[in-house]
Structures are given as structure tokens and as C-alpha cells.
Design a protein around this motif. Structure first.
Motif, short mmCIF file in Angstrom:
data_model
loop_
_atom_site.label_atom_id
_atom_site.label_comp_id
_atom_site.label_asym_id
_atom_site.label_seq_id
_atom_site.Cartn_x
_atom_site.Cartn_y
_atom_site.Cartn_z
N LYS A 1 -7.91 -6.03 8.71
CA LYS A 1 -6.64 -5.34 8.84
C LYS A 1 -5.95 -5.70 10.17
O LYS A 1 -4.73 -5.88 10.21
CB LYS A 1 -6.83 -3.82 8.73
CG LYS A 1 -7.14 -3.37 7.30
CD LYS A 1 -6.90 -1.90 7.08
CE LYS A 1 -8.04 -1.04 7.54
NZ LYS A 1 -7.89 0.37 7.07
N ASN B 1 -0.69 0.42 8.57
CA ASN B 1 -1.53 0.45 7.38
C ASN B 1 -2.10 1.85 7.24
O ASN B 1 -2.73 2.36 8.16
CB ASN B 1 -2.66 -0.57 7.49
CG ASN B 1 -3.57 -0.57 6.28
OD1 ASN B 1 -4.35 0.35 6.07
ND2 ASN B 1 -3.50 -1.63 5.48
N MET C 1 -0.83 2.58 -5.03
CA MET C 1 -1.27 1.82 -3.87
C MET C 1 -0.61 0.43 -3.85
O MET C 1 -0.31 -0.14 -4.90
CB MET C 1 -2.78 1.65 -3.89
CG MET C 1 -3.56 2.94 -3.77
SD MET C 1 -3.37 3.64 -2.11
CE MET C 1 -4.30 5.17 -2.28
N ASP C 2 -0.43 -0.08 -2.64
CA ASP C 2 0.06 -1.46 -2.49
C ASP C 2 -1.08 -2.46 -2.54
O ASP C 2 -0.91 -3.58 -3.04
CB ASP C 2 0.78 -1.61 -1.14
CG ASP C 2 2.00 -0.71 -1.02
OD1 ASP C 2 2.78 -0.64 -1.99
OD2 ASP C 2 2.17 -0.07 0.03
N VAL C 3 -2.24 -2.06 -2.00
CA VAL C 3 -3.37 -2.99 -1.88
C VAL C 3 -4.67 -2.27 -2.23
O VAL C 3 -4.88 -1.13 -1.82
CB VAL C 3 -3.48 -3.53 -0.42
CG1 VAL C 3 -4.71 -4.42 -0.27
CG2 VAL C 3 -2.22 -4.30 -0.04
N THR D 1 2.11 -0.06 4.61
CA THR D 1 1.27 -0.56 3.52
C THR D 1 0.27 0.53 3.15
O THR D 1 -0.47 1.03 4.00
CB THR D 1 0.51 -1.83 3.93
OG1 THR D 1 1.45 -2.88 4.18
CG2 THR D 1 -0.45 -2.28 2.82
N GLU E 1 -4.70 3.82 5.05
CA GLU E 1 -5.78 3.73 4.07
C GLU E 1 -6.19 5.14 3.68
O GLU E 1 -6.55 5.94 4.54
CB GLU E 1 -6.98 2.98 4.64
CG GLU E 1 -8.12 2.81 3.63
CD GLU E 1 -9.49 2.92 4.25
OE1 GLU E 1 -10.38 3.51 3.60
OE2 GLU E 1 -9.66 2.44 5.39
N GLU F 1 -3.10 1.51 1.27
CA GLU F 1 -4.28 0.72 0.93
C GLU F 1 -5.44 1.60 0.49
O GLU F 1 -5.65 2.70 1.04
CB GLU F 1 -4.70 -0.14 2.12
CG GLU F 1 -5.82 -1.11 1.81
CD GLU F 1 -5.76 -2.37 2.67
OE1 GLU F 1 -6.78 -3.06 2.76
OE2 GLU F 1 -4.68 -2.66 3.25
N TYR F 2 -6.18 1.11 -0.48
CA TYR F 2 -7.39 1.76 -1.01
C TYR F 2 -8.56 0.81 -0.78
O TYR F 2 -8.52 -0.35 -1.18
CB TYR F 2 -7.19 2.02 -2.51
CG TYR F 2 -8.27 2.82 -3.20
CD1 TYR F 2 -9.56 2.32 -3.35
CD2 TYR F 2 -7.99 4.06 -3.76
CE1 TYR F 2 -10.54 3.05 -3.99
CE2 TYR F 2 -8.96 4.79 -4.42
CZ TYR F 2 -10.24 4.28 -4.53
OH TYR F 2 -11.19 5.00 -5.19
N TYR F 3 -9.59 1.30 -0.13
CA TYR F 3 -10.79 0.50 0.14
C TYR F 3 -11.85 0.88 -0.88
O TYR F 3 -12.35 2.01 -0.89
CB TYR F 3 -11.28 0.78 1.56
CG TYR F 3 -12.51 0.01 1.99
CD1 TYR F 3 -12.60 -1.37 1.84
CD2 TYR F 3 -13.58 0.68 2.58
CE1 TYR F 3 -13.71 -2.06 2.28
CE2 TYR F 3 -14.70 -0.01 3.01
CZ TYR F 3 -14.77 -1.37 2.86
OH TYR F 3 -15.88 -2.06 3.29
N SER G 1 -9.81 6.02 -1.11
CA SER G 1 -11.01 5.18 -0.95
C SER G 1 -12.27 5.85 -1.48
O SER G 1 -13.34 5.79 -0.88
CB SER G 1 -11.19 4.80 0.54
OG SER G 1 -10.09 4.05 1.00
N SER H 1 -8.60 -3.12 -1.61
CA SER H 1 -9.53 -4.04 -0.95
C SER H 1 -10.95 -3.69 -1.35
O SER H 1 -11.30 -2.51 -1.45
CB SER H 1 -9.39 -3.94 0.57
OG SER H 1 -8.14 -4.45 0.98
#
Length: 580
Positions: free
Chosen positions: A340, A124, A255-257, A162, A126, A164-166, A129, A259
Motif C-alpha cells: 500500500k 486508502n 469495494m474498489d480493490v 480507495t 481498508e 479496499e478489502y483484504y 476484511s 487484495s
């Protein structure tokens, strides 16, 4: 095909044969035996340290091992010279057919350069964000480019990645956003906005204010903050995320995800993560020591709920709940990383700004504790970017209010130039971004130099087609590469052979800037060959009345084009077909 891995395998096979013959003792560990390019190309094509690393455990003179190994290696048709140098290094030269094989593989194997290094491993990454309080700034730009290129590099090396953006939408900053948007709502209703100190002054909130007026009319003007804050906070946050998604899209980042921090509150997820740590005896009630150095005037010892992060390499234990019973900002981050870990990732990578350096140890401690040391967390810090134009610092954007936006940079330089140049330094080194230099058409500008190589190759291929030369994949793969085997042409093939090895080195080190450096070196070899052709007609890519020679030379440079396209693809840059 990784030629360096192939030759290393040959070296190990020869060592095994020496063991079987009794020339080397049994039980030797070959793990540290390496095959690499020699520091000085004059010494050979490849070098191995085998004799040096085995001498002590074998209790033998390293030159004795090297000489025995050299004799074994020379039995392989790929090795033309194996020479012992110094105390026991072994330099090798390879047959020309080996380099021709690299060219043919680059043309025939769509996966040339790809690796199985990360096969079966989920990672993952990230990155970005950014707080959802406004457009992305230039610091986010570098983090976005680095994170995206790193994700692509790891995927190219076989990892299941993956992106990911938080969304940091659970803190006080989104309340500030809501208040700032409310002032623009007042402005849309004909009132003077009161942009007090601490609110966001950028013009980017004007459309949000107008949208609020369209939705609510003037019905919120006389209501107390407690009534309008929650809904405006949600509307403004989503508007900012739409802006951020657009910023990312302008840079080619998807991004894929996504959160949400806010989604952790009231769902039991924070409580679950903390209870997991408590169950392992890592949560306790206690009082921290005062800060080192000058103690703040308002500091007083208070009992808090603490995480034993010092047991996992942190400097001190960290509070997860304040004395008033509310969670610290660290608590939701623990819960997020626990989530995660629970999603089955084998490795986590966080891309943080340089100002988050003090957060690294506690976050790594938390992940170690949450995963029982199963999941490693690597945190990459992104150093600052300094912008220049016309020899002067590039000024802030009025639309943003206080900073230069990602859109400002992309609009000035273009997405491809921005991405490539942001990767010309390692992530933890400061970066100067001079708009004049990054758009300069010269050898000193790496993005131009690489793109120019690709455009030149495309031009040659086009002229060959116009001349009636078959430059289809099938024709080039079957070309007689002995007709493109001069020293200068072989140097290009040797640089191509480094590509698979370079990918693995870059992926292991999580260093996508190595891809940019390599592409510049490959482009330099190509341009050097082009320039030699100006004086030596035998090196020109199109040979009059000699279709076979033309096809051989075009096969070589088409292989260069293939690798450039792969490398630029990792960097997220579109190869140029022509220069304008």
C-alpha cells in the motif's frame, strides 16, 4: 462556501490591518485564531478567540486587542454587532443578508458543503476484511458501515479515496473451511456429515457441498485429505467471497480493490518487505522476553527473526519468522502494508474489530518503518454491537450456526435504517441496536426524524407544484428571501451555514457519526419551523395568494432538502420521498 472560513479570513485581514497601522506588533502568528459558533447562541452568531490567543505574544491586554478588532470588523457590511465579552472574547452578529446568501448558495452550488481539505492527497481505507469462512456477522456490519461512510466523507472533503478489502485467505482458517465444506460434500453424497469441534457448523456451506458433488461426483470420498484439500479450499474460499460480496451489496457497500493475503506467499513480496526493513537495520535474530505475568507452561526461549518495532512506539519487538523458518501472521501483514505504501498513498486507514486492539502499535510501527515515517497509518477500532428485539437479545442465525448475520439485520431493519443507526455512535463506543426502536416513528428515532423531514419537504414542494407555483431551481434561486426572514426561519438558515464547517471537522477527525448528529439537528430545526406554522400562519410554507412569499419559504426548505440529501449520501442512505 464556508461562512465560518470567510469570517475567519475577515478577522485575519483586520488583524493584518492593525499590524500595518502599528496597533499590533509585527511577527504575530494567526494560526490559532478561530471563528466558531458561540457556546450560547444568545451571545451572537459567531465568536473569535483572536484577542485571547494573541495577547501574550503581543504583550497586550486582550480586551484592548478585542476592542480594536471589533472596530475594524464593524466596517464590513456583513457584521452588524461586534461585542467584547469577558476577558477578551469577541462575539459577532451577522446581517440577515448573509444567511439569505447561504440559502441561495445551497440551491445554486452543487458542491455546497464540499471541501478541498484533502485536495491532492490519496488515502486508502481498508475495512471489513472478514475471514472468507462464512457470511458476515453484525460486527462486520458496523465496520462496513463505518468504513464506507468514512470513505465517502473523505471523498466529499476532497481526498482521492480507495476502498479496499483484504482477504485473509492465507491462514489456517481456510483449511478449516475446506474441511467443513468437505463434510457438506459428504452430506450431499448421502453420508452423515461429521461436524467436529472447530469446524464451521453453519448451513451456508450446504450449497457448497452440493456444488462440489456436482463437480466431482463421489470421486473425492475415498481420497486422502492432502489430495482434495487445496482444490476444495480454493473453491470454498471463492464461494464465501461471493457470499460476502452479496452481503456487502445488500448494505450498499462496493469495494474498489480486493487484495489477497494468499497472493503474498511464493511471490517474493513478503521477502521484499522484510529485506527492506533488514536493509534499514530493523531486522535481527534474537530471543524475546517471556510474556508479562504468568508464564505459559510450554514457553521456552527460542531464537526468532524479530522486527525492531519498539523503535517506533511499540511495547516490544515482534517476531516475523518463527524458529521453524515459517512466517508469523505479522509478516504478510507487513508485506501488504508495504504494498500500500508503494502504491503511493499519502495516508492509510485500517478499520479493525475491537479484539484487534493489541495489534495497533505493531502495525503502526511497521508502516512508519516501511515508509520512512512518510505515510501515517490510522487504525480505527469498532466496538461491539448488541442486538435486541421485543426487549430481548436477538438470537443467533441457524444459517450461520453461531452468530447473527449481516443479512439478518438488513432483512429485519432495511439497509438505510441499519446504516444510519450504526453511525449514531462514535466507532469506539459500544452500540445497542434495538429493532423496535430503530423502526419506531418518533422524534427519538434519528433516522426516522431525518427522513420524515425530507419527506415533508418533498410533500410541500409537490403541493406547491399542484397549486401552480414555480418551484424550479431558477425560480427559487431568485426568490426574495426577505419574505422568509423571521427568527425561526433564520435559525434554519444558520444551521445550514454550519454544514461546510461540520464536514471539515468530521473529515479532520475521521468521524462520520458527526454527519448523523448534524442531520438530526437540522431536521429538528425544520420540524420546529413546521410546528410553529401550525399556530402562526405567516410561517407556513404555502402562503395563500402570495406566490412570492411561498417561493421564498420553499427556497429555504429546499436548501434543507439539498443538505439532507448530501449528508445522507455520505452515510450511504437514500433520502425518503414519502414515509410509509
Amino acid at each position: 462556501m464556508n461562512l465560518f472560513s470567510d469570517i475567519r479570513a475577515l478577522v485575519v485581514d483586520c488583524l493584518d490591518a492593525l499590524v500595518a497601522e502599528g496597533a499590533l506588533p509585527e511577527g504575530l502568528d494567526f494560526q490559532n485564531v478561530a471563528v466558531e459558533p458561540p457556546r450560547d447562541p444568545l451571545h451572537g452568531d459567531m465568536a473569535t478567540n483572536a484577542a485571547m490567543v494573541l495577547a501574550k505574544p503581543a504583550k497586550m491586554n486582550p480586551r484592548q486587542i478585542a476592542e480594536a478588532l471589533a472596530a475594524k470588523l464593524l466596517a464590513d457590511p456583513r457584521i452588524t454587532i461586534a461585542e467584547v465579552a469577558g476577558p477578551g472574547f469577541l462575539n459577532m452578529r451577522l446581517d440577515g443578508s448573509v444567511w439569505q446568501g447561504v440559502v441561495k448558495t445551497a440551491l445554486s452550488d452543487a458542491g455546497f458543503g464540499q471541501s478541498e481539505l484533502g485536495k491532492g492527497k490519496k488515502v486508502n481505507v481498508e475495512y471489513v476484511s472478514a475471514n472468507p469462512t462464512g457470511p458476515m456477522h453484525v460486527g462486520h456490519t458496523r465496520g462496513a458501515v463505518f468504513g464506507d461512510a468514512l470513505a465517502s466523507l473523505l471523498a466529499y472533503a476532497g481526498y482521492d479515496v480507495t476502498r479496499e478489502y483484504y482477504i485473509n485467505d492465507g491462514g489456517a482458517q481456510v483449511d478449516v473451511l475446506a474441511r467443513s465444506a468437505f463434510e457438506r460434500y459428504r452430506e450431499a453424497n448421502g453420508l452423515e456429515p461429521e461436524i467436529a469441534e472447530g469446524l464451521y457448523p453453519g448451513d451456508y456451506l450446504i450449497p457448497v457441498g452440493e456444488a462440489l458433488k456436482e463437480k466431482f461426483g463421489d470421486s473425492l470420498l475415498d481420497k486422502p485429505e492432502a489430495e482434495w484439500l487445496p482444490e476444495i479450499r480454493e473453491i470454498a474460499t471463492e464461494a464465501m467471497m461471493e457470499m460476502i460480496r452479496g452481503d456487502l451489496a445488500s448494505l450498499g457497500v462496493k469495494m474498489d480493490v480486493f487484495s489477497s493475503e494468499k497472493a503474498l506467499y511464493g511471490t517474493g513480496k513478503i521477502e521484499s518487505a522484510i529485506e527492506k526493513l533488514r536493509g534499514d537495520g530493523l531486522i535481527y535474530e534474537g530471543v524475546l522476553e517471556p510474556p508479562k505475568g504468568k508464564v505459559p507452561e510450554d514457553w521456552e526461549p527460542r531464537e526468532q527473526t524479530l522486527f525492531k518495532s519498539s523503535e517506533f512506539g511499540d511495547d516490544v519487538d515482534r517476531p516475523v519468522k518463527k524458529s521453524d523458518g515459517s512466517w508469523t501472521y505479522f509478516a504478510p501483514d507487513i508485506a501488504y502494508h508495504f504494498d500500500k505504501c508503494e502504491r503511493g498513498f499519502d495516508m492509510l486507514i485500517d478499520i479493525f474489530g475491537a479484539d484487534h486492539g493489541g495489534y495497533v502499535k505493531r502495525m503502526k510501527a511497521a508502516v512508519s518503518a516501511l515508509s520512512n515515517n512518510r505515510v501515517p497509518l490510522d487504525i480505527k477500532l469498532i466496538q461491539l454491537v448488541k442486538l435486541f428485539k421485543n426487549g430481548e437479545p436477538f438470537k443467533m442465525s441457524k444459517r450461520a450456526g453461531t452468530f447473527v448475520t449481516l443479512r439478518d439485520v438488513v432483512e429485519q431493519a432495511g439497509a438505510d435504517v441499519t446504516r444510519f443507526h450504526m453511525l449514531t455512535r462514535k466507532n469506539d463506543a459500544p452500540l445497542d441496536f434495538d429493532f423496535d426502536k430503530v423502526l419506531e416513528q418518533s422524534k427519538d428515532n434519528p433516522v426516522f426524524y431525518v427522513q420524515y423531514a425530507n419527506a415533508r419537504i418533498n410533500s410541500v414542494v409537490g403541493k406547491a407544484k399542484d397549486a401552480g407555483i414555480d418551484v424550479s431551481d431558477a425560480a427559487l434561486q431568485s426568490a426574495d428571501l426577505n419574505l422568509a426572514s423571521s427568527e425561526a426561519e433564520t435559525a434554519v438558515a444558520k444551521k445550514l451555514a454550519e454544514w461546510p464547517r461540520l464536514v471539515e471537522i468530521a473529515a479532520k477527525g475521521q468521524e462520520p457519526h458527526r454527519i448523523a448528529f448534524y442531520l438530526y439537528e437540522l431536521a429538528s430545526e425544520f420540524h420546529g419551523l413546521w410546528n410553529k406554522g401550525n399556530d402562526d400562519t405567516s410561517l407556513r410554507f404555502l402562503q395563500d395568494d402570495n406566490i412570492a412569499a411561498s417561493q421564498a419559504k420553499i427556497a429555504l426548505i429546499r436548501a434543507v432538502e439539498v443538505v439532507i440529501a448530501s449528508g445522507l449520501g455520505i452515510l450511504g442512505v437514500v433520502p425518503a420521498k414519502e414515509m410509509r
